[in-house]
Design a protein around this motif. Structure first.
Motif, PDB file in Angstrom:
ATOM      1  N   PHE A  29       0.827  -1.211   0.000  1.00  0.00           N
ATOM      2  CA  PHE A  29       0.000   0.000   0.000  1.00  0.00           C
ATOM      3  C   PHE A  29       0.859   1.258   0.000  1.00  0.00           C
ATOM      4  CE2 PHE A  29      -3.659   2.548   0.772  1.00  0.00           C
ATOM      5  CZ  PHE A  29      -3.279   3.531   1.667  1.00  0.00           C
ATOM      6  N   SER A  30       1.877   1.302   0.833  1.00  0.00           N
ATOM      7  CA  SER A  30       2.651   2.525   1.000  1.00  0.00           C
ATOM      8  C   SER A  30       3.560   2.839  -0.179  1.00  0.00           C
ATOM      9  CB  SER A  30       3.492   2.431   2.273  1.00  0.00           C
ATOM     10  OG  SER A  30       4.400   1.359   2.187  1.00  0.00           O
ATOM     11  N   SER A  31       3.643   1.943  -1.155  1.00  0.00           N
ATOM     12  CA  SER A  31       4.538   2.152  -2.298  1.00  0.00           C
ATOM     13  C   SER A  31       3.868   2.873  -3.455  1.00  0.00           C
ATOM     14  CB  SER A  31       5.074   0.811  -2.803  1.00  0.00           C
ATOM     15  OG  SER A  31       5.808   0.149  -1.798  1.00  0.00           O
ATOM     16  N   TYR A  32       2.579   3.115  -3.354  1.00  0.00           N
ATOM     17  CA  TYR A  32       1.831   3.657  -4.483  1.00  0.00           C
ATOM     18  C   TYR A  32       0.996   4.868  -4.082  1.00  0.00           C
ATOM     19  CZ  TYR A  32       3.014  -0.801  -6.592  1.00  0.00           C
ATOM     20  OH  TYR A  32       3.699  -1.868  -7.082  1.00  0.00           O
ATOM     21  N   ALA A  33       0.812   5.759  -5.056  1.00  0.00           N
ATOM     22  CA  ALA A  33      -0.134   6.849  -4.859  1.00  0.00           C
ATOM     23  C   ALA A  33      -1.553   6.284  -4.836  1.00  0.00           C
ATOM     24  CB  ALA A  33       0.005   7.862  -5.988  1.00  0.00           C
ATOM     25  N   MET A  34      -2.443   7.024  -4.216  1.00  0.00           N
ATOM     26  CA  MET A  34      -3.848   6.643  -4.160  1.00  0.00           C
ATOM     27  C   MET A  34      -4.703   7.805  -4.654  1.00  0.00           C
ATOM     28  SD  MET A  34      -3.978   3.538  -2.958  1.00  0.00           S
ATOM     29  CE  MET A  34      -5.725   3.409  -2.560  1.00  0.00           C
ATOM     30  N   GLY A  35      -5.831   7.474  -5.228  1.00  0.00           N
ATOM     31  CA  GLY A  35      -6.695   8.517  -5.756  1.00  0.00           C
ATOM     32  C   GLY A  35      -8.157   8.269  -5.431  1.00  0.00           C
ATOM     33  N   TRP A  36      -8.914   9.340  -5.510  1.00  0.00           N
ATOM     34  CA  TRP A  36     -10.379   9.276  -5.438  1.00  0.00           C
ATOM     35  C   TRP A  36     -10.944   9.791  -6.758  1.00  0.00           C
ATOM     36  CZ3 TRP A  36     -13.324   7.057  -1.714  1.00  0.00           C
ATOM     37  CH2 TRP A  36     -12.729   6.810  -0.477  1.00  0.00           C
ATOM     38  N   ARG A  98      -5.907   2.586  -6.601  1.00  0.00           N
ATOM     39  CA  ARG A  98      -4.469   2.578  -6.409  1.00  0.00           C
ATOM     40  C   ARG A  98      -3.781   2.892  -7.722  1.00  0.00           C
ATOM     41  NH1 ARG A  98      -0.462  -2.435  -5.329  1.00  0.00           N
ATOM     42  NH2 ARG A  98      -0.431  -2.311  -7.609  1.00  0.00           N
ATOM     43  N   ALA A  99      -2.882   3.852  -7.678  1.00  0.00           N
ATOM     44  CA  ALA A  99      -2.154   4.227  -8.881  1.00  0.00           C
ATOM     45  C   ALA A  99      -1.092   3.174  -9.228  1.00  0.00           C
ATOM     46  CB  ALA A  99      -1.483   5.580  -8.688  1.00  0.00           C
ATOM     47  N   ARG A 100      -0.607   3.238 -10.460  1.00  0.00           N
ATOM     48  CA  ARG A 100       0.449   2.320 -10.887  1.00  0.00           C
ATOM     49  C   ARG A 100       1.830   2.827 -10.491  1.00  0.00           C
ATOM     50  NH1 ARG A 100      -1.891  -1.155 -14.765  1.00  0.00           N
ATOM     51  NH2 ARG A 100      -3.834  -0.341 -15.637  1.00  0.00           N
ATOM     52  N   THR A 101       1.886   4.078 -10.017  1.00  0.00           N
ATOM     53  CA  THR A 101       3.166   4.704  -9.681  1.00  0.00           C
ATOM     54  C   THR A 101       3.120   5.314  -8.288  1.00  0.00           C
ATOM     55  OG1 THR A 101       2.549   6.850 -10.575  1.00  0.00           O
ATOM     56  CG2 THR A 101       3.489   5.261 -12.137  1.00  0.00           C
ATOM     57  N   THR A 102       4.246   5.860  -7.874  1.00  0.00           N
ATOM     58  CA  THR A 102       4.330   6.467  -6.541  1.00  0.00           C
ATOM     59  C   THR A 102       3.676   7.840  -6.470  1.00  0.00           C
ATOM     60  OG1 THR A 102       6.501   7.399  -7.085  1.00  0.00           O
ATOM     61  CG2 THR A 102       6.459   5.262  -5.962  1.00  0.00           C
ATOM     62  N   VAL A 103       3.488   8.487  -7.619  1.00  0.00           N
ATOM     63  CA  VAL A 103       2.922   9.847  -7.586  1.00  0.00           C
ATOM     64  C   VAL A 103       1.524   9.916  -8.186  1.00  0.00           C
ATOM     65  CG1 VAL A 103       5.143  10.990  -7.540  1.00  0.00           C
ATOM     66  CG2 VAL A 103       4.093  10.467  -9.745  1.00  0.00           C
ATOM     67  N   HIS A 109      -7.173   5.449 -16.269  1.00  0.00           N
ATOM     68  CA  HIS A 109      -6.550   4.244 -16.820  1.00  0.00           C
ATOM     69  C   HIS A 109      -5.165   3.987 -16.242  1.00  0.00           C
ATOM     70  CE1 HIS A 109      -4.765   7.228 -19.618  1.00  0.00           C
ATOM     71  NE2 HIS A 109      -3.764   6.384 -19.663  1.00  0.00           N
ATOM     72  N   GLU A 110      -4.649   4.954 -15.490  1.00  0.00           N
ATOM     73  CA  GLU A 110      -3.344   4.756 -14.853  1.00  0.00           C
ATOM     74  C   GLU A 110      -3.482   4.300 -13.408  1.00  0.00           C
ATOM     75  OE1 GLU A 110      -0.616   7.910 -15.683  1.00  0.00           O
ATOM     76  OE2 GLU A 110      -1.150   7.987 -17.808  1.00  0.00           O
ATOM     77  N   TYR A 111      -4.656   3.776 -13.064  1.00  0.00           N
ATOM     78  CA  TYR A 111      -4.912   3.171 -11.750  1.00  0.00           C
ATOM     79  C   TYR A 111      -5.298   1.715 -11.998  1.00  0.00           C
ATOM     80  CZ  TYR A 111      -4.747   7.800  -9.701  1.00  0.00           C
ATOM     81  OH  TYR A 111      -4.329   9.039  -9.286  1.00  0.00           O
ATOM     82  N   ASP A 112      -4.719   0.811 -11.216  1.00  0.00           N
ATOM     83  CA  ASP A 112      -4.915  -0.601 -11.539  1.00  0.00           C
ATOM     84  C   ASP A 112      -5.835  -1.351 -10.586  1.00  0.00           C
ATOM     85  OD1 ASP A 112      -1.529  -1.627 -10.447  1.00  0.00           O
ATOM     86  OD2 ASP A 112      -3.108  -0.473  -9.447  1.00  0.00           O
TER      87      ASP A 112
END
Length: 124
Positions: A29-36, A98-103, A109-112
């Motif tokens: 969890f802590s390795s990736y950016a998160m979004g709403w 959850r994003a595919r990257t840290t930022v 489509h960039e959330y997996d």
């Protein structure tokens, strides 16, 4: 496998507040950016807010700036969205992802991984 479970949606009057929470499973969890994101009836899913992996930087869509606050607790594997001064146009199903990257980005489509969504209804 990552699972995301949202909670905290409901019915609120204009000007009210709600706090959405998203609980995550999985070790990274802590390795990736998160979004709403949110999706209103008949409309496309739209970006609302995101937070980088460390919680150090946040981004918001213009329509919620100054009203919504995204935060995360990596120890508890949760991400939250505090929504104040709610408006009828905020009515939608809200999803955490959850994003595919840290930022992360503002592009869906960039959330997996996605949660099932929670309904927010703001009455006028």
């Amino acid at each position: 496998q990552v699972q995301l479970v949202e909670s905290g949606g409901g019915l609120v009057q204009t000007g009210g507040s709600l706090r959405l929470s998203c609980a995550a499973s999985g070790r990274t969890f802590s390795s990736y950016a998160m979004g709403w994101f949110r999706q209103a009836p008949g409309k496309e899913r739209e970006f609302v807010a995101r937070i980088t992996w460390s919680g150090g930087t946040t981004y918001y869509t213009d329509s919620v700036k100054g009203r919504f606050t995204i935060s995360r607790d990596n120890a508890k594997k949760t991400v939250s969205l505090q929504m104040n001064s709610l408006k009828p146009e905020d009515t939608a199903v809200y999803y955490c992802a959850r994003a595919r990257t840290t930022v992360g980005t503002a592009r869906a489509h960039e959330y997996d991984y996605w949660g099932q969504g929670t309904q927010v209804t703001v009455s006028s």
